[in-house]
Write an enzyme that holds these catalytic residues in place. Structure first.
Site, PDB file in Angstrom:
ATOM      1  N   SER A 172      -5.830  -6.801  -6.503  1.00 11.34           N
ATOM      2  CA  SER A 172      -4.290  -6.700  -6.167  1.00 11.34           C
ATOM      3  C   SER A 172      -4.006  -7.810  -5.658  1.00 11.34           C
ATOM      4  CB  SER A 172      -4.226  -5.416  -5.484  1.00 11.34           C
ATOM      5  OG  SER A 172      -4.472  -5.487  -4.082  1.00 11.34           O
ATOM      6  N   LYS A 173      -4.511  -8.485  -4.703  1.00 13.54           N
ATOM      7  CA  LYS A 173      -4.147  -9.677  -4.121  1.00 13.54           C
ATOM      8  C   LYS A 173      -4.336 -10.906  -4.846  1.00 13.54           C
ATOM      9  CE  LYS A 173      -3.207  -7.898   0.036  1.00 13.54           C
ATOM     10  NZ  LYS A 173      -2.017  -7.521   0.504  1.00 13.54           N
ATOM     11  N   ASP A 184       8.271   4.524   1.240  1.00 14.45           N
ATOM     12  CA  ASP A 184       7.079   3.897   0.585  1.00 14.45           C
ATOM     13  C   ASP A 184       7.231   2.793  -0.391  1.00 14.45           C
ATOM     14  OD1 ASP A 184       4.359   3.731  -0.742  1.00 14.45           O
ATOM     15  OD2 ASP A 184       4.181   5.993  -0.876  1.00 14.45           O
ATOM     16  N   SER A 222      -4.186 -12.131   0.898  1.00 10.63           N
ATOM     17  CA  SER A 222      -5.395 -12.036   1.653  1.00 10.63           C
ATOM     18  C   SER A 222      -6.406 -13.096   0.932  1.00 10.63           C
ATOM     19  CB  SER A 222      -6.371 -10.621   1.538  1.00 10.63           C
ATOM     20  OG  SER A 222      -7.527 -10.571   2.016  1.00 10.63           O
ATOM     21  N   TYR A 278      -8.835  -4.212  -3.980  1.00 15.02           N
ATOM     22  CA  TYR A 278      -8.120  -5.056  -2.917  1.00 15.02           C
ATOM     23  C   TYR A 278      -7.910  -6.498  -3.571  1.00 15.02           C
ATOM     24  CZ  TYR A 278      -6.662  -6.916   1.585  1.00 15.02           C
ATOM     25  OH  TYR A 278      -5.906  -7.653   2.319  1.00 15.02           O
ATOM     26  N   ALA A 279      -9.093  -7.040  -3.887  1.00 15.12           N
ATOM     27  CA  ALA A 279      -9.269  -8.383  -4.298  1.00 15.12           C
ATOM     28  C   ALA A 279      -8.271  -8.363  -5.662  1.00 15.12           C
ATOM     29  CB  ALA A 279     -10.561  -8.734  -4.560  1.00 15.12           C
TER      30      ALA A 279
END
Length: 297
Positions: free
Chosen positions: A194-195, A97, A178, A191-192
């Site tokens: 983190s990217k 992981d 992304s 998500y945003a």
């Protein structure tokens, strides 16, 4: 709900493999760019990571595949071996992981023990929670912070243990990011964020490891499990093939140096690389484009 819009470079939008990034010269043996190279792919058991793994093994590279599930890795290994073509496949699998620092350290140790070196590392493992409700209505750990742990901390873990080896070979490090990092999509904060942070981290990889070619690459919008889970309107935007990011990664890491000027920057697999080089290279290099900063116009 409408899909978010973002500014884009004025180059042809590509959604599948196109002539400028065709991998056929690598697959046929006409180019030995990846012969003897050791490639390590995280998040390799399915989707984008599996497609990238398949392309490298078809190009003659030695391949290490890492993912959480031993069972999924076994299936993936059989698939890439069956696709190896004329090259004799050399594939190692390790279950780990990416958010588990010690597990990543041990996985990299096993790869180095088996092959003695690293030339190319692909940090592809990532997750996303559904983009369906405000972050205050999500569980603060399992839905929000876990996304940052996998996408950002996971990439850091991979970089921490592989960059010392890539320094020795002047290798390549590709983090799958992304285009969501470039927009304000409702309910996509985990998500945003983190990217976006991942993109910034790759800029530091380039600064602190200048001999390593490092890229944060948007793979396109593809019908993967993560996209289907996250984006309610995925059917309208998931039009890219799995082969597009795989062929793009091969072109960026083939050792020719042609696209090394993108190192430390964000790049999209949807951008025609030939047009990017022809029309944008000078501005990207001289004006500091494709990096994270506050822009005033």
């Amino acid at each position: 709900m409408s899909s978010p819009q973002s500014r884009n470079l004025s180059v042809t939008a590509r959604h599948d493999v196109y002539p400028a990034i065709s991998p056929e010269t690598y697959f046929s043996g006409s180019s030995d760019a990846f012969r003897s190279k050791v490639v390590l792919v995280f998040g390799a058991s399915k989707g984008i990571g599996l497609s990238i793994s398949s392309f490298y093994i078809r190009a003659g590279a030695k391949l290490a595949m890492i993912s959480r599930s031993e069972k999924a890795l076994a299936v993936a290994k059989d698939q890439v071996i069956s696709e190896a073509g004329s090259f004799k496949p050399d594939v190692l699998t390790v279950a780990a992981d990416v958010a588990d620092t010690k597990a990543v350290e041990e996985a990299v140790r096993q790869v180095i023990e088996a092959y003695g070196r690293l030339d190319i590392v692909i940090a592809n493992a990532g997750i996303s929670s559904p983009w369906t409700k405000p972050f205050v209505e999500n569980d603060p750990y399992s839905d929000w912070w876990r996304t940052l742990e996998v996408n950002l901390r996971g990439t850091y873990n991979v970089a921490h243990y592989t960059l010392p080896h890539l320094d020795k070979t002047s290798g390549s490090f590709v983090a799958i990011t992304s285009a969501a990092s470039q927009v304000n999509a409702r309910f996509a904060s985990a998500y945003a964020v983190s990217k976006t942070a991942l993109n910034r981290f790759i800029e530091y990889v380039s600064i602190e490891h200048p001999t390593v070619k490092s890229f944060s690459m948007h793979p396109g919008t593809i019908k993967t499990d993560s996209v289907i889970t996250a984006i309610p309107y995925w059917e309208r935007i998931a039009i890219d093939t799995l082969q597009l990011p795989a062929a793009t990664v091969l072109k960026l890491t083939d050792g020719s140096g042609r696209f090394d000027w993108i190192s430390g920057k964000f790049v999209s697999a949807n951008w025609d690389l030939e047009e990017l080089e022809r029309d944008w290279k000078e501005d990207i290099m001289n004006k500091g484009l494709l990096i994270t900063r506050i822009l005033v116009e």
